[in-house]
Design a protein around this motif. Structure first.
Motif, PDB file in Angstrom:
ATOM      1  N   GLY A 215      -5.357  -1.744  -2.076  1.00 22.74           N
ATOM      2  CA  GLY A 215      -4.145  -1.278  -2.733  1.00 22.74           C
ATOM      3  C   GLY A 215      -4.371  -1.159  -4.222  1.00 22.74           C
ATOM      4  N   ASP A 216      -3.532  -1.839  -5.004  1.00 19.44           N
ATOM      5  CA  ASP A 216      -3.627  -1.792  -6.461  1.00 19.44           C
ATOM      6  C   ASP A 216      -4.295  -3.026  -7.054  1.00 19.44           C
TER       7      ASP A 216
ATOM      8  N   ALA B   4      -3.586  -2.245   0.893  1.00 24.41           N
ATOM      9  CA  ALA B   4      -3.295  -3.570   0.337  1.00 24.41           C
ATOM     10  C   ALA B   4      -3.240  -4.648   1.412  1.00 24.41           C
TER      11      ALA B   4
ATOM     12  N   GLY C  16       0.798  -1.215   0.000  1.00 24.99           N
ATOM     13  CA  GLY C  16       0.000   0.000   0.000  1.00 24.99           C
ATOM     14  C   GLY C  16       0.832   1.267   0.000  1.00 24.99           C
TER      15      GLY C  16
END
Length: 496
Positions: free
Chosen positions: A436-437, A56, A30
């Motif tokens: 997160g992603d 994340a 994150g």
């Protein structure tokens, strides 16, 4: 108060059966991620802005497998001793899940199909291992679909649960109070999320049911009744009304509105008429900040089968909506507006499907019209997920040469254009969320983990695992404790 250690016997076997799911190395951190994220998934889509994104480390990462599942049948087995349940056919429903520190919080209602007077409505607190830590029973709602309005909310370490007037309930208790279903007005029960113990009960004074939004010690309520419809604010400690406005908030979805800074924003209708008006009010006194008419008829809102649900997502300086937060396949665009004045910044719709495959040709409003005169069909729907410069949503259209309107996509939209698309093999797509992603998309067939570049990282297909029930697709997962909590047709599944 009940405390039952319901550890599913099937959890070990279930995890073993899923060992063959694809496992990818690495979990995105994150620290490198920019943009707003929620600290705790304490309400619908995480927070009152409907952000939909958490750090994340709070999610399962790039690879996904099923950790456990709690079904309505598990709850019945744990709490119902009467032999009439042994062969009973169940009717059930549950709210969207939230997370209160270590616990998943979920309201469920179940009843026997052949004797609907027999059943229960329970608030469940489930720990990260799948054990039910505590429960609290409430009077059942008369119409099972009405349970969706009773989703709990977390604020300042306490749970807030709307409790409808007795006219909306199917059974009455023996004593006065929210928890016993004998009050005449909308109430709120406030609980300790660690134990389920009662902290206080509030009376909001409305004779109708409603949807709540709770933030920083204030309860915002949208009430839906022909004679008493409006938006009001109440003190969360005493229940005292702070302000109220007569209006007609959109009321067909389980949640209402979003908050940014000192402003609440929500959709308003006049009966079933269109278009929708986006309304922004000062949270201190309810005074009007601005109103913006969102005309989704560009080009064919009038061909939608029914009025659309409407839940705006507010991120920093922007508001995003598709006008169709829970229903797949609607021909609505993604619309972005600013928060200062509600000015529309842009709208995006994928290229449209034309000719004989145009789904508008099946609309009753279009009968007798030349198919070549129909507007191209496409749409963006679901709750948008803003991620830095990217807005993730779901939709359909003439994407990558496709001309099949039943093909669904996860879309990455950037700078008012399509940055990427990923075809999803399902009919009903939920709204994307992220840790997160990593983007997570639930459908009626499984769960997809997707990168911010549109790459499929991993997936779970329910049909490969007999122990996992399918999802309705339109539910919104919650994230916390390293798990993705996904509503299913008969309960809740935890993805790790």
């Amino acid at each position: 108060m009940n405390r039952r250690e319901l550890v599913l016997a099937s959890a070990g076997a279930l995890t073993t059966s899923l060992a063959g799911c694809g496992q990818l190395d690495g979990v995105l951190g994150g620290d490198s991620v920019d943009g707003p994220m929620v600290d705790n998934w304490g309400t619908f889509r995480g927070d009152v802005a409907r952000t939909g994104r958490i750090a994340a480390e709070d999610g399962p990462g790039e690879s996904v497998s099923v950790a456990w599942q709690v079904t309505i049948e598990d709850v019945v087995d744990a709490f119902e001793d009467d032999s009439s349940w042994d062969e009973a056919i169940l009717q059930s429903d549950h709210t969207q899940p939230i997370v209160a520190d270590d616990y998943l919080i979920l309201m469920v209602q179940y009843q026997q199909l052949r004797d609907q007077d027999v059943g229960s409505r329970q608030l469940l607190a489930i720990d990260p291992s799948g054990s039910i830590e505590w429960t609290r029973e409430f009077p059942r709602v008369a119409v099972l679909d009405g349970l969706r309005f009773l989703m709990p909310k977390l604020d300042d370490g306490l749970l807030y649960l709307p409790n409808p007037p007795e006219d909306y309930l199917s059974n009455e208790g023996d004593e006065d109070g929210d928890s016993n279903g004998t009050r005449k007005t909308l109430g709120v029960t406030v609980l300790d999320p660690e134990t389920g113990d009662l902290e206080r009960e509030l009376d909001l004074g409305s004779p109708s049911t409603g949807s709540l939004l709770v933030e920083d010690g204030t309860i915002f309520a949208a009430t839906f009744d022909p004679d008493h419809s409006g938006v009001s604010a109440f003190d969360a400690e005493s229940g005292a009304e702070q302000w109220s406005v007569d209006t007609y908030p959109y009321h067909d979805s389980s949640v209402f509105g979003s908050l940014f800074a000192d402003t609440i924003v929500y959709g308003r209708r006049t009966g079933d008429e269109v278009p929708t008006v986006l309304v922004a009010r000062n949270i201190e006194d309810g005074s009007l900040r601005w109103e913006t008419t969102l005309d989704f008829s560009d080009p064919y809102f009038e061909f939608a089968e029914a009025p659309l649900d409407f839940v705006p997502v507010t991120i920093v300086d922007d508001i995003y909506t598709t006008g169709s937060g829970f229903y797949s396949g609607r021909p609505t665009p993604l619309v972005a507006l600013d928060t200062d004045e509600g000015t529309e910044q842009y709208r995006y719709r994928p290229p449209g499907i034309e000719g004989e495959n145009n789904p508008l040709a099946e609309s009753s409003e279009m009968s007798g019209q030349d198919i070549d005169e129909l507007p191209p069909a496409s749409g963006v729907y679901g709750m948008p997920l803003p991620m830095d410069d990217l807005v993730v949503a779901t939709g359909y259209g003439a994407i990558d040469g496709n001309d099949d309107p039943d093909v669904r996509y996860c879309l990455g939209i950037e700078d008012e254009s399509l940055a990427w698309s990923l075809e999803i093999e399902a009919n009903d797509l939920g709204s994307p969320v992220a840790a997160g992603d990593v983007i997570y998309l639930s459908t009626e067939t499984g769960v997809k983990a997707i990168s911010t570049g549109g790459e499929r990282l991993d997936s779970i297909e329910y049909e490969d695992h007999e122990s996992v029930t399918g999802s309705g697709g339109t539910s919104v997962p919650a994230i916390g404790n390293g798990l993705l909590y996904v509503p299913t047709e008969t309960g809740i599944a935890a993805i790790e």
